[in-house]
Design a protein around this motif. Structure first.
Motif, PDB file in Angstrom:
ATOM      1  N   THR A   1      49.876  41.590  23.600  1.00 55.52           N
ATOM      2  CA  THR A   1      50.782  42.630  23.132  1.00 55.52           C
ATOM      3  C   THR A   1      51.429  42.182  21.834  1.00 55.52           C
ATOM      4  OG1 THR A   1      52.707  43.988  23.692  1.00 55.52           O
ATOM      5  CG2 THR A   1      52.699  41.732  24.523  1.00 55.52           C
ATOM      6  N   HIS A   2      51.840  43.163  21.017  1.00 52.28           N
ATOM      7  CA  HIS A   2      52.654  42.846  19.838  1.00 52.28           C
ATOM      8  C   HIS A   2      54.116  43.183  20.098  1.00 52.28           C
ATOM      9  CE1 HIS A   2      51.742  47.166  19.424  1.00 52.28           C
ATOM     10  NE2 HIS A   2      52.925  47.237  18.872  1.00 52.28           N
ATOM     11  N   ASP A   3      54.404  43.660  21.312  1.00 55.84           N
ATOM     12  CA  ASP A   3      55.741  44.124  21.677  1.00 55.84           C
ATOM     13  C   ASP A   3      56.465  43.033  22.473  1.00 55.84           C
ATOM     14  OD1 ASP A   3      57.806  45.434  23.380  1.00 55.84           O
ATOM     15  OD2 ASP A   3      57.092  47.258  22.394  1.00 55.84           O
ATOM     16  N   ILE A   4      57.516  42.470  21.899  1.00 57.40           N
ATOM     17  CA  ILE A   4      58.239  41.363  22.540  1.00 57.40           C
ATOM     18  C   ILE A   4      58.889  41.822  23.840  1.00 57.40           C
ATOM     19  CG2 ILE A   4      60.084  39.663  22.273  1.00 57.40           C
ATOM     20  CD1 ILE A   4      59.625  39.794  19.239  1.00 57.40           C
TER      21      ILE A   4
ATOM     22  N   SER B   1      50.055  40.450  13.577  1.00 60.03           N
ATOM     23  CA  SER B   1      48.819  41.213  13.470  1.00 60.03           C
ATOM     24  C   SER B   1      47.768  40.383  12.733  1.00 60.03           C
ATOM     25  CB  SER B   1      49.056  42.525  12.713  1.00 60.03           C
ATOM     26  OG  SER B   1      49.923  43.363  13.432  1.00 60.03           O
ATOM     27  N   GLY B   2      46.553  40.385  13.262  1.00 58.47           N
ATOM     28  CA  GLY B   2      45.475  39.634  12.636  1.00 58.47           C
ATOM     29  C   GLY B   2      45.492  38.153  12.937  1.00 58.47           C
ATOM     30  N   SER B   3      46.295  37.734  13.922  1.00 51.71           N
ATOM     31  CA  SER B   3      46.402  36.300  14.210  1.00 51.71           C
ATOM     32  C   SER B   3      45.310  35.792  15.150  1.00 51.71           C
ATOM     33  CB  SER B   3      47.780  35.979  14.810  1.00 51.71           C
ATOM     34  OG  SER B   3      47.970  36.664  16.037  1.00 51.71           O
ATOM     35  N   GLY B   4      44.435  36.684  15.603  1.00 54.36           N
ATOM     36  CA  GLY B   4      43.316  36.217  16.420  1.00 54.36           C
ATOM     37  C   GLY B   4      43.476  36.450  17.906  1.00 54.36           C
TER      38      GLY B   4
END
Length: 244
Positions: A186-189, A38-41
């Protein structure tokens, strides 16, 4: 066409250094996902591709043409469906053609609505639709746009697990029919592995590309894949990359 290339992109907002030498590509008809902390751009990358901001360094090109600080070249689907409540399903889908100033193809629009399982809802308003139905309208609006590449920014994050899986399966079936180039955040692997041809893993900010993985699973894909040993092995690898 629809070949997107980012070459050595860097971006800062004052002292906030967000991206550092990001390079990635999406080939014609390819599905590529970006995962990162999160927050990695991740969303900043979309803002640069869409021309909302100008990179401090590097280039963005589509089919060989540099697009830095240029708008209107991609179709974008945000996290929320962003449907106009005063427009019907049909009118919301046709909005992408209106904005682009292209000629309406009502038969194509009706076919997209049918493919989304929304036949009979052409004249319905967003308030009459479920969350999954709204996301379908939002996606087929993106498909109806003339642009050759679609950027999807965590479009299923607000849905419950089962609706989300249903939407992922639906998205794959539609994508395999129309084969537009897709760049997906997505943040979901699990989601990234289930949907993608390739996955780009970002570090924490200032984000760099830590790894780029080819997803080895054939298509079409079914939900049984999610619990298979090869899937879980690759999931652990990506999880460790994000943790490390």
């Amino acid at each position: 066409m629809g070949q997107l290339a980012l070459n050595n992109l860097s971006k800062s907002y004052g002292a906030n250094h967000v991206l550092q030498d990001i390079s990635l590509s999406v080939k014609e008809g390819e599905f590529v996902s970006i995962v990162g902390p999160s927050g990695s751009g991740k969303s900043t990358i979309f803002q640069l591709i869409g021309g909302l901001y100008t990179p401090d360094a590097g280039t963005i090109s589509l089919d060989g043409k540099v697009l830095n600080d240029s708008r209107g070249h991609i179709s974008y689907m945000p996290q929320s469906p962003a449907l106009f409540p005063w427009r019907t399903v049909l009118q919301n889908v046709e909005l992408s053609s209106e904005i682009a100033g292209t000629k309406f193809d009502r038969s194509k629009t009706m076919e997209l609505i049918k493919s989304a399982g929304l036949s009979g809802f052409e004249d319905a308003y967003p308030s009459e639709l479920s969350g999954g139905m709204k996301q379908r309208v939002s996606f087929i609006r993106s498909l109806n746009a003339p642009q050759s590449i679609i950027c999807l920014d965590e479009p299923f994050s607000a849905l419950d697990e089962f609706t989300r899986l249903e939407m992922q399966q639906w998205l794959l079936s539609i994508w395999e029919t129309y084969k537009k180039s897709i760049l997906f955040i997505t943040h979901d692997i699990d989601e990234a592995l289930f949907l993608s041809d390739r996955i780009v893993v970002l570090s924490d900010k200032p984000a760099v590309v830590k790894e780029e993985l080819i997803v080895p699973f054939g298509r079409p894909r079914s939900e049984e894949l999610l619990l298979s040993d090869p899937f879980l092995t690759l999931k652990r690898e990506i999880y460790n990359l994000l943790r490390g």
